[in-house]
Design a protein around this motif. Structure first.
Motif, PDB file in Angstrom:
ATOM      1  N   ALA A 121       0.896  -1.124   0.176  1.00 50.25           N
ATOM      2  CA  ALA A 121      -0.001   0.029   0.021  1.00 50.25           C
ATOM      3  C   ALA A 121       0.816   1.358  -0.061  1.00 50.25           C
ATOM      4  CB  ALA A 121      -0.898  -0.240   1.132  1.00 50.25           C
ATOM      5  N   THR A 122       0.232   2.395  -0.796  1.00 37.67           N
ATOM      6  CA  THR A 122       1.181   3.632  -1.010  1.00 37.67           C
ATOM      7  C   THR A 122       0.507   4.640  -0.448  1.00 37.67           C
ATOM      8  OG1 THR A 122       0.382   3.750  -3.225  1.00 37.67           O
ATOM      9  CG2 THR A 122       2.749   2.587  -2.773  1.00 37.67           C
ATOM     10  N   GLY A 126      -5.305   1.637   1.273  1.00 39.44           N
ATOM     11  CA  GLY A 126      -4.483   0.550   0.626  1.00 39.44           C
ATOM     12  C   GLY A 126      -4.582  -0.724   0.996  1.00 39.44           C
TER      13      GLY A 126
END
Length: 537
Positions: A121-122, A126
């Motif tokens: 996840a960024t 996410g």
């Protein structure tokens, strides 16, 4: 800000997708092998910007600090899943905010009791299911365990009997961030994970143990992690809703201690303050009976009727179980049993749901709807109808009988109770007795009863009433959701109400599985129950 405005307006499509990294600080997550693995590093964030459109249609620019995946246990079985991400707002619409004492939304993205990972996840929102198309992150799991995508594809429930992923919470996460709350998204192991030796390592009770470990990690980092760790509000959908309910019901229960100790979970409480649950797929040992009581007379989408001998037997089991709960309905309804549940469901939930829906329509739209749905009587601004007509209105049921403990072990829940190299097992006496695979001894395995207790919030609310449970509950379900029985959420709400807890439970008219049509109201409710007042500078 209008975050809680206009109840009933779905946030789907109302969330802008722009997220731009602007600057970052030092940042690699702590190694799971280091001595300080369970100490949160407040400086290891990336600064991001997100545009969020609230339920009134107003856009808000949110600058927030984002911490990439952090392993939340000292001895992870699989850090790909046993990690969490943190998002904390620092500026909303150009004004600085202080989130140090803000509520924490703990939003899981679990669906179908499948694994969920935030490892790649960024940004906020996410989280995702391992079977939802997300690629495995680079780097092997932290132990000998290794997720097998091919094993997942062949697992029970992969072809239509798997419950929805945790989509309902995605709008909640963004709206919470824009309201000034801290958002924490934990991953968790799930039923399809299999190591190189062919052993399943994500079946019951791993998902709830992982979520508890995540809560303990957050609470052990009070003063380092942003937000008020004593005001954690859980959220989840479908199986994630069941796990959210379980997390709320089972706070600090000692029956999980040995599992948490094995993982090296933080030495802290895992009780949470409030619980949000959307279409919770729970009370699995009684779910087949509840399903047949509710949907037993409805045909499948093929037009074929289910085996009525099976359906009637399960309905009889449910009647006995319902009587044993000794519940009293909300609103002074009185004792609930299988003979009056239909009346209760109609009066307490279904007619109010239809009334709310119809009242919100324009006069012409309401007239059109009523013309197409003549089973509803609209008089004095109130909708009335019978239970039988409601069932006809819903139409086809989604699942065959039994819905959860399938005779051929094909349901996802059969896989949830698999163990070792055994893919799927029966978890009810009726399912085991009628096994059609030849792989069962016709008896429920001896370890199953204890696992059912570990997985059922009702155990902590009825058999062993837990004083450390959440005292505030937000429960939602669509009236056309035949992934489970409508009575499951109603029984949960009734028991909580009978115990004196604060329960906010409604049904969404004509909505199916995973609906979340009042996300703004949920965000407002969090502020109300936690006593939060946003601080702006």
């Amino acid at each position: 800000m209008g975050i809680g405005a206009t109840a009933g307006v779905a946030a789907v499509g109302g969330i802008a997708l722009s997220a731009n990294a602007s600057s970052s600080k030092s940042s690699s997550p702590s190694s799971s092998s280091s001595s300080d693995t369970l100490v949160f590093d407040p400086d290891a964030y990336t600064k991001l910007t997100k545009t969020v459109t609230d339920t009134a249609g107003t856009k808000h620019t949110v600058v927030y600090h984002f911490w990439k995946a952090i392993t939340y246990v000292a001895n992870p079985v699989d850090a790909t899943y046993q990690s969490l991400i943190v998002s904390s707002p620092v500026e909303i619409d150009g004004k600085a905010v202080d989130a140090s004492n803000a509520p924490i939304l703990l939003a899981n993205s679990i669906g179908g009791y499948l694994p969920a990972s935030v490892a790649t996840a960024t940004e906020v929102g996410g989280g995702g299911s391992a079977m939802g198309g997300g690629a495995a992150p680079s780097g092997a799991p932290s132990s000998a365990a290794s997720a097998s995508a091919s094993a997942s594809a062949a697992a029970p429930g992969a072809n239509g009997n798997t419950n929805a992923t945790g989509g309902a919470t995605s709008s909640n996460q963004l709206l919470a961030l824009a309201a000034g709350y801290v958002v924490i998204e934990p991953g968790a192991r799930g039923r399809t994970l299999k190591n190189s030796s062919g052993e399943y390592y994500g079946t019951a009770p791993t998902a709830i143990v992982d979520l508890k470990a995540a809560v303990r990690y957050v609470k052990s980092n009070k003063g380092r992690i942003p937000g008020n760790v004593e005001r954690i509000v859980s959220a989840g959908t479908s199986a994630g809703g069941a796990l959210s309910s379980l997390l709320g019901a089972s706070g600090d229960s000692p029956i999980y201690d040995k599992y948490l100790k094995e993982l090296g979970a933080a030495d802290a409480s895992d009780a949470i303050f409030a619980t949000g649950a959307w279409c919770p797929i729970t009370d699995l040992e009684h779910a087949d009976g509840a399903y047949e009581w509710n949907w037993g007379g409805n045909d499948l989408s093929t037009g074929k009727a289910v085996d009525q001998t099976v359906s009637k037997a399960l309905q009889a089991q449910f009647a006995e179980y319902q009587a044993g709960l000794k519940l009293r309905g909300l609103g002074g309804f009185g004792p609930l049993n299988a003979r009056n549940l239909d009346e209760y469901m109609v009066e307490q939930y279904l007619e109010p749901s239809a009334t709310t829906y119809l009242a919100a329509l324009s006069d012409s739209a309401r007239a059109t709807y009523l013309k197409a749905n003549t089973f509803i009587t609209w008089s004095g601004g109130k909708a009335t109808f019978t239970w039988a007509d409601f069932l006809t209105h819903v139409g086809a049921r989604k699942k065959d009988a039994p819905a959860f403990d399938a005779f051929d072990l094909s349901a996802g829940e059969n896989n949830e109770f698999g163990t070792g190299k055994t893919l799927a097992r029966h978890f009810t006496a009726y399912g085991a007795k009628n096994d059609s695979t030849g792989l069962s001894s016709k008896r429920v395995p001896s370890d199953i009863p204890a696992k059912l207790d570990l997985m059922n919030p009702m155990y902590h609310l009825v058999e062993k009433v837990n004083p450390n449970r959440s005292k505030h509950w937000w429960i939602r379900l669509g009236t056309k959701d035949s992934d489970t029985s409508l009575t499951v959420a109603a029984n949960l709400a009734a028991r909580l109400d009978n115990l004196g807890d604060d329960v906010n439970h409604i049904y969404y008219w004509d909505e199916g599985h995973g609906a979340n049509t009042d996300p703004g109201d949920f965000i407002t409710w969090i502020a109300q129950v936690t006593g939060h007042k946003a601080k702006r500078r």
